[in-house]
Design a protein around this motif. Structure first.
Motif, PDB file in Angstrom:
ATOM      1  N   LEU A   1      -9.241  -3.642  -1.416  1.00 14.53           N
ATOM      2  CA  LEU A   1      -9.769  -2.764  -0.369  1.00 14.53           C
ATOM      3  C   LEU A   1      -8.896  -1.530  -0.189  1.00 14.53           C
TER       4      LEU A   1
ATOM      5  N   ILE B   1     -18.457   1.023   4.952  1.00 16.40           N
ATOM      6  CA  ILE B   1     -17.739  -0.204   4.587  1.00 16.40           C
ATOM      7  C   ILE B   1     -18.245  -1.347   5.453  1.00 16.40           C
TER       8      ILE B   1
ATOM      9  N   GLU C   1     -15.128  -6.211  11.151  1.00 16.41           N
ATOM     10  CA  GLU C   1     -14.317  -6.095   9.946  1.00 16.41           C
ATOM     11  C   GLU C   1     -12.949  -6.745  10.101  1.00 16.41           C
TER      12      GLU C   1
ATOM     13  N   ASN D   1     -18.394  -5.882   5.665  1.00 16.24           N
ATOM     14  CA  ASN D   1     -18.158  -7.174   5.019  1.00 16.24           C
ATOM     15  C   ASN D   1     -19.496  -7.870   4.809  1.00 16.24           C
TER      16      ASN D   1
ATOM     17  N   THR E   1      -8.092  -9.580  -2.063  1.00 15.96           N
ATOM     18  CA  THR E   1      -9.078  -8.648  -1.517  1.00 15.96           C
ATOM     19  C   THR E   1      -8.404  -7.484  -0.800  1.00 15.96           C
ATOM     20  N   THR E   2      -7.304  -7.758  -0.122  1.00 12.30           N
ATOM     21  CA  THR E   2      -6.613  -6.710   0.623  1.00 12.30           C
ATOM     22  C   THR E   2      -6.174  -5.573  -0.291  1.00 12.30           C
TER      23      THR E   2
ATOM     24  N   ALA F   1     -15.080  -5.480  -3.259  1.00 16.05           N
ATOM     25  CA  ALA F   1     -13.749  -6.091  -3.229  1.00 16.05           C
ATOM     26  C   ALA F   1     -13.913  -7.601  -3.047  1.00 16.05           C
TER      27      ALA F   1
ATOM     28  N   SER G   1      -7.928  -5.867   6.921  1.00 14.89           N
ATOM     29  CA  SER G   1      -7.769  -5.275   5.592  1.00 14.89           C
ATOM     30  C   SER G   1      -8.636  -4.042   5.411  1.00 14.89           C
ATOM     31  N   VAL G   2      -9.630  -3.889   6.260  1.00 14.65           N
ATOM     32  CA  VAL G   2     -10.431  -2.659   6.300  1.00 14.65           C
ATOM     33  C   VAL G   2      -9.960  -1.769   7.447  1.00 14.65           C
TER      34      VAL G   2
ATOM     35  N   LEU H   1     -11.630  -5.515  -7.783  1.00 14.23           N
ATOM     36  CA  LEU H   1     -12.517  -4.497  -7.240  1.00 14.23           C
ATOM     37  C   LEU H   1     -13.467  -4.027  -8.321  1.00 14.23           C
TER      38      LEU H   1
ATOM     39  N   ASP I   1     -16.884  -5.727   1.397  1.00 14.59           N
ATOM     40  CA  ASP I   1     -15.814  -6.714   1.424  1.00 14.59           C
ATOM     41  C   ASP I   1     -16.457  -8.088   1.246  1.00 14.59           C
TER      42      ASP I   1
END
Length: 389
Positions: A81, A148, A101, A150, A77-78, A200, A104-105, A216, A179
């Motif tokens: 993102l 953005i 968040e 999650n 996911t990282t 993501a 990673s964001v 993604l 996310d």
């Protein structure tokens, strides 16, 4: 002396064990199909390409994506993102995110603040991690290009009203990046119905695949600047990165055995259904919360008993250090949990635990009621060694 089996309650980090079909798919790909997909026309390379297409096709079915080629595979996911954020955001843009968040964001956004001069607004959350969509709408300004959020907090288990935020984003012409690290395979996701422009997701958590997999989803109307440039097996005569999807975003040799395993993991979820998995995980979290809340000095974080949440139960014990508790649970009870700040200091600030962190226990689709009872019993015993303050 035979060691007692591990009671694994760290599914929010990586799911374990994997379904047998996932292990079989990885083994089969390693034995028979580890040529480079898209890099040759011989039979083994063609079979390798089919593994990737099968994974894309299954993911598209799960997330209600029209074209499987709108899914770009990544390591996790990282990486996904970073591709989404750095590939979309331009100098002077205003981005809205939230106070729950993951790093990673947050870290890519903070990097872009310094590197290219973007502006960021973090929407506050309440103590349980809830985000009010009205606050998102109030934060939108003419320069806002991206929101953005999650789908679920990796600390609190709170569930974000993504569809409501998606509707707001569409109304204002702003793109939405979600996310899904804690929701893919666990909560229903329909990218079109929920207004998601980029999604993501990890392969190794709720999707039950191997580590080193993820991806993604990119709306067909979006063109991101690639995060990586290099060989793709297509348009090799051109000096520029190809424009065709998904090659544009997938430079280098992919993790074919891992993606074969991911396809098997998603197939398992489609068979069992997301709704069934989530219902089981929610019931287990309620049992854990009921048991832990009966222990004097235990403080539970996140949504209250009976409220919607994913399979995460974070807690603290009065007078005890979270890392010490995690160590005791592991060494004396063979219970695997995660302690500390969980790469989400914003969420800890929202929950009021920045001074101490927390212990996070998280269930998965193979967790049992006996596993839950084991951590409750262990915490009852541990409680006796700490004074109630």
């Amino acid at each position: 002396m035979e060691q007692q089996p591990v009671i694994y309650l760290d599914h929010a980090a990586t799911s374990w064990p994997k379904p047998p079909a996932v292990i079989d798919a990885v083994r089969d790909a390693m034995l028979n199909d580890t040529a480079n997909p898209g890099r040759g026309s011989h039979a083994m390379a063609v079979r390798s390409s089919r593994h990737l297409f099968q994974a894309r096709k299954q993911l598209a079915k799960l997330f209600r994506i029209g074209n499987p080629n709108d899914i770009a595979f990544s390591l996790n996911t990282t990486t996904a993102l970073n591709l989404a954020i750095k590939g979309f955001v331009k100098p002077g843009d205003h981005v809205i995110s939230t106070a729950v968040e993951h790093n990673s964001v947050r870290r890519p956004l903070e990097y872009l603040k310094q590197a290219i001069g973007i502006n960021v607004t973090y929407i506050e959350a309440d103590l349980t991690g809830h985000i009010d969509p009205k606050q998102v709408e109030s934060a939108i300004v003419p320069a806002t290009t991206l929101v953005i959020v999650n789908h679920s907090s990796n600390l609190l288990g709170s569930i974000t009203p993504v569809a409501d935020i998606g509707e707001i984003c569409r109304k204002h012409g702003v793109k939405l990046l979600v996310d899904a690290a804690q929701s893919a395979g666990i909560l229903p996701i329909d990218v079109n119905a929920m207004g998601i422009d980029m999604l993501a997701f990890p392969g190794h958590k709720g999707l039950l695949g191997p580590q080193g997999t993820g991806g993604l989803y990119i709306h067909p109307d979006l063109d991101l600047t690639p995060l990586l440039h290099g060989g793709t097996g297509s348009q090799s005569e051109a000096p520029e990165q190809p424009s065709v999807r998904p090659d544009r975003y997938e430079a280098g040799t992919p993790n074919t055995p891992g993606l074969a395993g991911l396809a098997a993991g998603v197939s398992y979820i489609l068979h069992e259904t997301v709704e069934t998995i989530h219902t089981k995980e929610w019931r287990l979290t309620q049992l854990m919360m009921e048991g832990l809340s009966s222990i004097p000095g235990v403080e539970l974080l996140g949504p209250k008993l009976g409220d919607p949440r994913t399979g995460i139960v974070s807690f603290n014990l009065s007078g005890a250090d979270a890392s010490e508790l995690s160590f005791i649970l592991d060494q004396h009870y063979r219970i695997a949990v995660r302690a500390g700040y969980h790469c989400t200091p914003l969420a800890h600030a929202a929950a009021g635990t920045m001074d101490k962190g927390a212990v996070r226990a998280s269930v998965g689709c193979f967790t049992t009621e006996n596993d839950v009872q084991a951590i409750v019993d262990a915490m009852h015993e541990i409680r006796g060694h700490y004074p109630i303050s």
